[in-house]
Design a protein around this motif. Sequence first.
Motif, mmCIF file in Angstrom:
data_model
loop_
_atom_site.group_PDB
_atom_site.id
_atom_site.type_symbol
_atom_site.label_atom_id
_atom_site.label_comp_id
_atom_site.label_asym_id
_atom_site.label_seq_id
_atom_site.Cartn_x
_atom_site.Cartn_y
_atom_site.Cartn_z
ATOM 1 N N MET A 62 -0.527 -1.337 4.120
ATOM 2 C CA MET A 62 -1.344 -0.403 3.279
ATOM 3 C C MET A 62 -2.514 -1.804 2.992
ATOM 4 O O MET A 62 -3.517 -1.727 2.758
ATOM 5 C CB MET A 62 -0.811 -0.280 2.392
ATOM 6 C CG MET A 62 0.123 0.847 2.216
ATOM 7 S SD MET A 62 0.802 1.420 0.564
ATOM 8 C CE MET A 62 -0.534 1.014 -0.882
ATOM 9 N N LEU A 66 -6.628 -1.719 3.406
ATOM 10 C CA LEU A 66 -6.928 -2.652 2.282
ATOM 11 C C LEU A 66 -7.713 -3.526 2.944
ATOM 12 O O LEU A 66 -9.134 -3.924 2.311
ATOM 13 C CB LEU A 66 -6.647 -2.398 0.998
ATOM 14 C CG LEU A 66 -7.256 -2.593 -0.248
ATOM 15 C CD1 LEU A 66 -7.862 -1.481 -0.398
ATOM 16 C CD2 LEU A 66 -6.311 -3.231 -1.929
ATOM 17 N N ASP A 69 -10.742 -2.115 4.586
ATOM 18 C CA ASP A 69 -12.049 -1.191 3.808
ATOM 19 C C ASP A 69 -12.785 -2.037 2.727
ATOM 20 O O ASP A 69 -13.926 -1.336 2.708
ATOM 21 C CB ASP A 69 -11.584 0.043 2.999
ATOM 22 C CG ASP A 69 -10.394 1.379 4.662
ATOM 23 O OD1 ASP A 69 -10.745 0.504 5.956
ATOM 24 O OD2 ASP A 69 -9.680 1.533 5.110
ATOM 25 N N GLY A 71 -11.877 -1.475 -0.191
ATOM 26 C CA GLY A 71 -11.477 0.011 -1.562
ATOM 27 C C GLY A 71 -10.740 -0.822 -2.888
ATOM 28 O O GLY A 71 -10.396 -2.097 -2.893
ATOM 29 N N ALA A 73 -8.240 -0.812 -5.579
ATOM 30 C CA ALA A 73 -6.696 -0.982 -5.858
ATOM 31 C C ALA A 73 -6.363 -0.018 -5.245
ATOM 32 O O ALA A 73 -6.247 1.443 -5.933
ATOM 33 C CB ALA A 73 -6.371 -1.717 -7.244
ATOM 34 N N GLN A 74 -5.149 0.037 -5.203
ATOM 35 C CA GLN A 74 -4.136 1.936 -4.805
ATOM 36 C C GLN A 74 -3.105 1.275 -5.115
ATOM 37 O O GLN A 74 -2.113 0.174 -5.173
ATOM 38 C CB GLN A 74 -4.209 1.390 -3.127
ATOM 39 C CG GLN A 74 -5.623 2.459 -2.953
ATOM 40 C CD GLN A 74 -5.403 2.132 -1.558
ATOM 41 O OE1 GLN A 74 -4.056 2.530 -0.422
ATOM 42 N NE2 GLN A 74 -6.899 1.976 -0.407
ATOM 43 N N ARG A 75 -2.560 2.777 -5.650
ATOM 44 C CA ARG A 75 -0.721 2.722 -6.080
ATOM 45 C C ARG A 75 0.043 2.911 -5.248
ATOM 46 O O ARG A 75 -0.541 3.914 -4.624
ATOM 47 C CB ARG A 75 -0.323 2.705 -7.319
ATOM 48 C CG ARG A 75 -0.616 1.847 -8.043
ATOM 49 C CD ARG A 75 -0.526 2.039 -9.821
ATOM 50 N NE ARG A 75 0.693 3.024 -9.650
ATOM 51 C CZ ARG A 75 1.642 2.523 -11.273
ATOM 52 N NH1 ARG A 75 1.478 1.436 -11.917
ATOM 53 N NH2 ARG A 75 2.562 2.354 -11.056
ATOM 54 N N ALA A 76 1.833 3.150 -4.605
ATOM 55 C CA ALA A 76 1.763 3.950 -3.890
ATOM 56 C C ALA A 76 3.574 3.726 -3.905
ATOM 57 O O ALA A 76 3.962 3.318 -4.836
ATOM 58 C CB ALA A 76 1.646 3.218 -2.913
ATOM 59 N N LEU A 99 1.943 -1.654 -6.388
ATOM 60 C CA LEU A 99 -0.218 -1.610 -6.348
ATOM 61 C C LEU A 99 -0.310 -3.006 -5.741
ATOM 62 O O LEU A 99 -0.072 -4.215 -4.497
ATOM 63 C CB LEU A 99 -0.138 -2.162 -8.042
ATOM 64 C CG LEU A 99 -1.694 -2.419 -7.993
ATOM 65 C CD1 LEU A 99 -3.187 -1.497 -8.416
ATOM 66 C CD2 LEU A 99 -2.075 -3.267 -9.564
ATOM 67 N N ARG A 101 -4.270 -4.776 -3.570
ATOM 68 C CA ARG A 101 -5.506 -5.745 -4.667
ATOM 69 C C ARG A 101 -6.169 -6.912 -3.501
ATOM 70 O O ARG A 101 -4.784 -6.931 -2.901
ATOM 71 C CB ARG A 101 -5.752 -5.562 -5.849
ATOM 72 C CG ARG A 101 -5.082 -6.530 -6.104
ATOM 73 C CD ARG A 101 -5.849 -6.940 -7.504
ATOM 74 N NE ARG A 101 -7.208 -7.334 -7.137
ATOM 75 C CZ ARG A 101 -8.365 -7.611 -8.246
ATOM 76 N NH1 ARG A 101 -7.731 -7.303 -9.200
ATOM 77 N NH2 ARG A 101 -9.160 -8.599 -7.868
ATOM 78 N N ASP A 131 -1.901 -0.053 -14.723
ATOM 79 C CA ASP A 131 -2.025 1.296 -14.907
ATOM 80 C C ASP A 131 -2.858 1.694 -16.136
ATOM 81 O O ASP A 131 -2.876 1.247 -16.878
ATOM 82 C CB ASP A 131 -0.669 2.435 -15.481
ATOM 83 C CG ASP A 131 -0.849 3.967 -15.480
ATOM 84 O OD1 ASP A 131 -1.671 4.051 -14.796
ATOM 85 O OD2 ASP A 131 -0.178 4.079 -16.109
ATOM 86 N N GLU A 134 -9.647 3.148 -13.492
ATOM 87 C CA GLU A 134 -9.632 2.844 -12.187
ATOM 88 C C GLU A 134 -10.824 0.846 -12.489
ATOM 89 O O GLU A 134 -10.429 0.680 -11.598
ATOM 90 C CB GLU A 134 -10.432 3.950 -11.434
ATOM 91 C CG GLU A 134 -11.038 3.529 -10.003
ATOM 92 C CD GLU A 134 -11.584 4.675 -9.185
ATOM 93 O OE1 GLU A 134 -11.760 4.093 -8.507
ATOM 94 O OE2 GLU A 134 -11.944 5.615 -9.835
#
Length: 387
Positions: A62, A66, A69, A71, A73-76, A99, A101, A131, A134
């Motif tokens: 991940m 990131l 890309d 992009g 921040a992403q959560r999983a 999280l 980023r 949280d 966005e």
Amino acid sequence: MLNIADDLHRWYGESRPFALATVVGVQGSAPLPLGTSLAVDTNGNAVGSISGGCVEGAVYDMCQRLLEDGGPAQRARFGYSDDDAFAVGLTCGGELDVLVRRIDPAAHPHLADALAAVVKGQPAAVAQVVDGPEDLLGRMVYVDDTDTDPGGLPAVLSRQVTAQAQALLHAGRTALVEVGGDAVACPDRISVLVHVHAAPPRMLIFGAIDFAAALSQAGRFLGYRVTVCDARPVFATRARFPHADEVVVDWPHRYLGQTTLDARTAVCVLTHDPKFDIPVLREVLALPVGYVGAMGSRRTHKQRMQLLREAGVSDEQLARLRSPIGLDLGARSPEETAVSVVAEILATRNQTTGLSLSDLTGPIHAVPGPMKLEDPHMSLLQRMAKP
């Protein structure tokens, strides 16, 4: 994040971009606590850990994606599935929210100050939105113990986050907090993970005896700043207590009145001599320290309680006294007794039973829920004590 502050500080100094993966939610049993991070730089170098190895590979991928890309921040979420034995997950049965980023040092100079403070051993807090909207997800601000507004967030949120972060900084605790939710000032409810690096908690050991030597070693191993104090200079020497951070020759109650304590301080009175015990216990039981224990037999304890009542100590204050000190481990030697005492200190600090895990049910690692901001002038301990 602050668990890898040394490496991140070095990467900042080299202007090296990296992806930061942070544990922002835990359910059930999990190997590492909130705020633990793994970071991957643009050369593929990794530092830190978030699961002890269970999901490291997936999180590493991940981070690399990131970085490539660029992009948001992403959560999983990673858990354990009986239906798919080959799925990436935690063998301990818990669940982790992670999280991820991208951090570009040039675009986030405020983090350099936080990392520099931690590397120097100074107290610091970093508040990270985990949280919410966005456009705020993953945003981080550095909070110190001054009244300075760190900025980086909308004004209303910034004031609330600063108040919470400073309270947690004083308590030495990393935790999730919730802010916002005000229909007028800030309609969005936001979860913020406050990463805290605090000064080490203190352990005060009164009584320069052989049990104190073992306890000072155990206390230092657990990260306490240990002070051994005794009024007798022939016993209170550096040679006898090499593991203590300081050895003080003074009457315990007099030293207590001259030093700084807080809610994380553990006080252990090992002299079992009334002329030392009673004055210092009378003083310390009136203070908001985290733990007070006193060594002695059942007979000594009974006599001590009577003398403390005669000295004006209330029943409410006496209820805080752990005496005889330590958990029931059958300890006899100084080293065994030290284990018994620090085990009781940990159980008290973490508000757990001290019982054998095999006799209990439920998660091994209790996870506190998000804290809500109520009265900003209410102490952290008062908020934690509310049902």
